[in-house]
Design a protein around this motif. Structure first.
Motif, PDB file in Angstrom:
ATOM      1  N   TYR A 245       0.750  -1.272   0.080  1.00 12.77           N
ATOM      2  CA  TYR A 245       0.079  -0.007   0.176  1.00 12.77           C
ATOM      3  C   TYR A 245       0.744   1.331   0.037  1.00 12.77           C
ATOM      4  O   TYR A 245       2.034   1.128  -0.042  1.00 12.77           O
ATOM      5  CB  TYR A 245      -1.039   0.099   1.380  1.00 12.77           C
ATOM      6  N   CYS A 246       0.354   2.412  -0.124  1.00 12.44           N
ATOM      7  CA  CYS A 246       0.881   3.747  -0.172  1.00 12.44           C
ATOM      8  C   CYS A 246       0.749   4.461   1.177  1.00 12.44           C
ATOM      9  O   CYS A 246      -0.355   4.473   1.690  1.00 12.44           O
ATOM     10  CB  CYS A 246       0.290   4.711  -1.210  1.00 12.44           C
ATOM     11  N   SER A 247       1.821   4.754   1.794  1.00 11.21           N
ATOM     12  CA  SER A 247       1.958   5.345   3.159  1.00 11.21           C
ATOM     13  C   SER A 247       1.168   6.639   3.083  1.00 11.21           C
ATOM     14  O   SER A 247       1.232   7.282   2.049  1.00 11.21           O
ATOM     15  CB  SER A 247       3.198   5.414   3.702  1.00 11.21           C
ATOM     16  N   ASN A 248       0.728   7.241   4.492  1.00 10.67           N
ATOM     17  CA  ASN A 248      -0.031   8.510   4.270  1.00 10.67           C
ATOM     18  C   ASN A 248       0.907   9.556   4.325  1.00 10.67           C
ATOM     19  O   ASN A 248       1.915   9.330   4.729  1.00 10.67           O
ATOM     20  CB  ASN A 248      -1.286   8.405   5.188  1.00 10.67           C
ATOM     21  N   PHE A 249       0.308  10.696   4.327  1.00  7.23           N
ATOM     22  CA  PHE A 249       1.070  11.910   4.112  1.00  7.23           C
ATOM     23  C   PHE A 249       0.927  12.740   5.608  1.00  7.23           C
ATOM     24  O   PHE A 249       1.279  13.870   5.641  1.00  7.23           O
ATOM     25  CB  PHE A 249       0.638  12.867   3.146  1.00  7.23           C
ATOM     26  N   SER A 250       0.505  12.003   6.476  1.00  5.36           N
ATOM     27  CA  SER A 250       0.458  12.677   7.839  1.00  5.36           C
ATOM     28  C   SER A 250       1.620  12.095   8.745  1.00  5.36           C
ATOM     29  O   SER A 250       1.772  12.208   9.984  1.00  5.36           O
ATOM     30  CB  SER A 250      -0.643  11.997   8.755  1.00  5.36           C
ATOM     31  N   MET A 251       2.605  11.412   8.148  1.00  5.79           N
ATOM     32  CA  MET A 251       3.813  11.250   8.822  1.00  5.79           C
ATOM     33  C   MET A 251       4.843  12.116   9.262  1.00  5.79           C
ATOM     34  O   MET A 251       5.279  13.038   8.288  1.00  5.79           O
ATOM     35  CB  MET A 251       4.603   9.989   8.077  1.00  5.79           C
ATOM     36  N   LYS A 252       5.080  12.155  10.478  1.00  2.00           N
ATOM     37  CA  LYS A 252       6.162  13.063  10.733  1.00  2.00           C
ATOM     38  C   LYS A 252       7.606  12.696  10.688  1.00  2.00           C
ATOM     39  O   LYS A 252       7.628  11.334  10.582  1.00  2.00           O
ATOM     40  CB  LYS A 252       5.809  13.616  12.412  1.00  2.00           C
ATOM     41  N   PRO A 253       8.721  13.611  10.572  1.00  2.00           N
ATOM     42  CA  PRO A 253       9.872  13.068  10.336  1.00  2.00           C
ATOM     43  C   PRO A 253      10.405  11.786  11.542  1.00  2.00           C
ATOM     44  O   PRO A 253      10.991  11.021  11.148  1.00  2.00           O
ATOM     45  CB  PRO A 253      10.791  14.322  10.481  1.00  2.00           C
ATOM     46  N   GLU A 254       9.897  12.116  12.771  1.00  2.00           N
ATOM     47  CA  GLU A 254      10.374  10.875  13.568  1.00  2.00           C
ATOM     48  C   GLU A 254       9.717   9.783  13.185  1.00  2.00           C
ATOM     49  O   GLU A 254      10.178   8.404  13.605  1.00  2.00           O
ATOM     50  CB  GLU A 254       9.985  11.322  15.105  1.00  2.00           C
ATOM     51  N   ASP A 255       8.457   9.949  12.651  1.00  4.20           N
ATOM     52  CA  ASP A 255       7.790   8.624  12.193  1.00  4.20           C
ATOM     53  C   ASP A 255       8.452   7.864  11.054  1.00  4.20           C
ATOM     54  O   ASP A 255       8.581   6.570  11.166  1.00  4.20           O
ATOM     55  CB  ASP A 255       6.351   8.880  11.871  1.00  4.20           C
TER      56      ASP A 255
END
Length: 490
Positions: A245-255
């Motif tokens: 799947y495609c990961s979402n665009f709410s990931m933070k740098p630490e994520d």
């Protein structure tokens, strides 16, 4: 037909300026440039791979300004196929949804998935797609290119389906055909709220009925899909199942640092069962922005073809080459690296993949089989294709300096002496046939006179004898005529 003098034809082409292609002469990506195609899904059947793509269609305002792609007007699915991953045959556009499509109850046709199954001794083909973000349709046909019709006259999966009402985006299907003949469908995506970005809980899986147009069980949540955004994918490698799947665009740098992948990246999970539970595996493809400079959503399909694994995905390199900037996507194919028995990190390229087999120039080759082209269009040819959108196609939109090409045609040592082309339309002009480039060694000049709307065979003698493997270019002069097929005669 009156035959033009060779010198006259040579003079015609000496004064013609070639149309510029939107990809390099030796580049294989995007796989299709005569129109856009997004969210690609691969179906391998009888030695060919068929790609089904969301039919991105540029829209313009009253002043002619390009509008941002909202996907709201998309109700067709583009189909192409190849046996060598370089020369692609255009099979048109399935009229999938809306009042003019097979699924008249649906508004849109996004993110198709395809499968086939032998039912009652006959191969049947199934095309699944999303009615925007609110459910999944299924069409069926006796051929991978249609005509497709709606066998259930309604959604296969909707918000009324158990466990699906709460799915943020009920879309992006993928289908697994398992070794035992059973089939599974995977759908869903979206982030319900920012607090749930790390584990949205919006992926679903269900076993399909034996008829492929019903569900054998209620869809079940796929648990613990980290940072899910969209774009279901499923593959079996060995005895393991890989959900992607495609990961979402709410990931933070630490994520991103902790997960080992970035937002908008294709990532995989692994399981010993098609319905899970799945565990985190590896990222496989970064966002197109990483490779090409323009980003956006990331959509893929991994497939095994002739003993090798590939990944098809979309990018925006075609619209960029066309001096457009509206989020319109085109399809690429690159090698999928496989390590330790599972999918691994792959790269997006403009060069694409190597040609897997040579084209036979002594077969009847459809003119819409192309590795590259410039300044041409394709249209449906024949009543069935015109009615359903997909099927036989013909090259049209020809004008001075437009051209098409195929790569890797193997002439062997047969010493062909003649070329046959099928032409139609009311226009006049000529075709220059050359080796290895649009202005390479000339094999033949084909004079074109008005066919009065009919398709006719035209035979011309060759100016030289081709041997071995060459690319073949057809460069056009004139307008108003169409090109159906060609073959060399030995």
């Amino acid at each position: 037909m009156q035959v033009l003098e060779a010198q006259t034809v040579e003079e015609i082409f000496s004064n013609i300026q070639l149309k510029k292609a939107v990809k390099g002469l030796k580049d294989h990506n995007p796989v299709m440039t005569q129109r856009f195609g997004a969210d690609p899904y691969a179906l391998v059947y009888n030695g060919r791979v068929y790609l089904y793509m969301t039919g991105d269609m540029p829209t313009y305002d009253a002043d002619g300004k390009l509008q941002e792609n909202t996907y709201g007007n998309i109700n067709i699915i583009n189909v192409i196929s190849s046996e060598d991953l370089v020369n692609w045959t255009d099979h048109g556009t399935v009229y999938a949804a809306s009042e003019t499509g097979a699924a008249t109850w649906g508004a849109n046709s996004w993110a198709p998935a395809a499968a086939y199954k032998n039912i009652d001794g006959k191969d049947r083909f199934f095309l699944y797609f999303a009615n925007n973000g609110n459910g999944i349709a299924v069409l069926s046909a006796d051929s991978p290119v249609g005509p497709f019709t709606d066998p259930i006259n309604g959604p296969l999966i909707s918000r009324k389906t158990p466990n699906c009402a709460e799915v943020t985006w009920l879309f992006d299907p993928a289908v697994l055909m398992d070794d035992d003949g059973s089939a599974y469908i995977y759908v869903g995506g979206g982030v319900p709220s920012i607090e749930k970005a790390a584990n949205p809980g919006t992926a679903r899986v269900a076993k399909l009925g034996d008829d492929m147009i019903s569900l054998a069980c209620d869809p079940q949540p796929i648990e613990n899909v980290p940072f899910l955004f969209e774009d279901s994918g499923i593959n079996k490698m060995g005895d393991k199942y890989y959900y992607s799947y495609c990961s979402n665009f709410s990931m933070k740098p630490e994520d991103e640092e902790k997960a080992g992948y970035n937002q908008g990246e294709i990532v995989t999970l692994v399981s010993e069962s098609p319905m899970g539970p799945f565990e985190v595996y590896k990222p496989v493809l970064k966002n197109p922005e990483y490779f090409f400079g323009r980003g956006g959503n990331n959509h893929h399909c991994m497939f095994d073809f002739k003993g090798n694994w590939y990944i098809t995905y979309h990018s925006r390199i075609l619209e960029e080459a066309m001096d457009m900037n509206g989020g319109y996507r085109s399809t690429n194919i690159d090698v999928l690296e496989v390590k330790d028995g599972g999918p691994s990190v792959s790269k997006g390229t403009r060069s694409g993949v190597k040609q897997l087999s040579y084209l036979n120039p002594y077969d009847d080759v459809k003119a819409v089989t192309m590795a590259n082209c410039a300044g041409v269009e394709t249209r449906q040819y024949g009543e069935e294709a015109e009615k359903y959108g997909s099927g036989d196609m013909i090259v049209t939109g020809i004008s001075d300096g437009s051209w098409i090409s195929v790569m890797g045609a193997d002439f062997g040592n047969a010493k062909p002496f003649e070329l046959s082309v099928k032409l139609g339309g009311d226009g006049t002009g000529a075709i220059r046939v050359s080796l290895d480039s649009p202005d390479g060694e000339v094999l033949a000049y084909v004079p074109v006179e008005a066919m009065n709307g009919e398709v006719e065979d035209v035979f011309v003698s060759l100016k030289c004898v081709p041997e071995g493997v060459h690319d073949v270019y057809f460069t056009f002069a004139g307008t108003g005529y169409e090109f159906l097929s060609w073959r060399f005669i030995k």
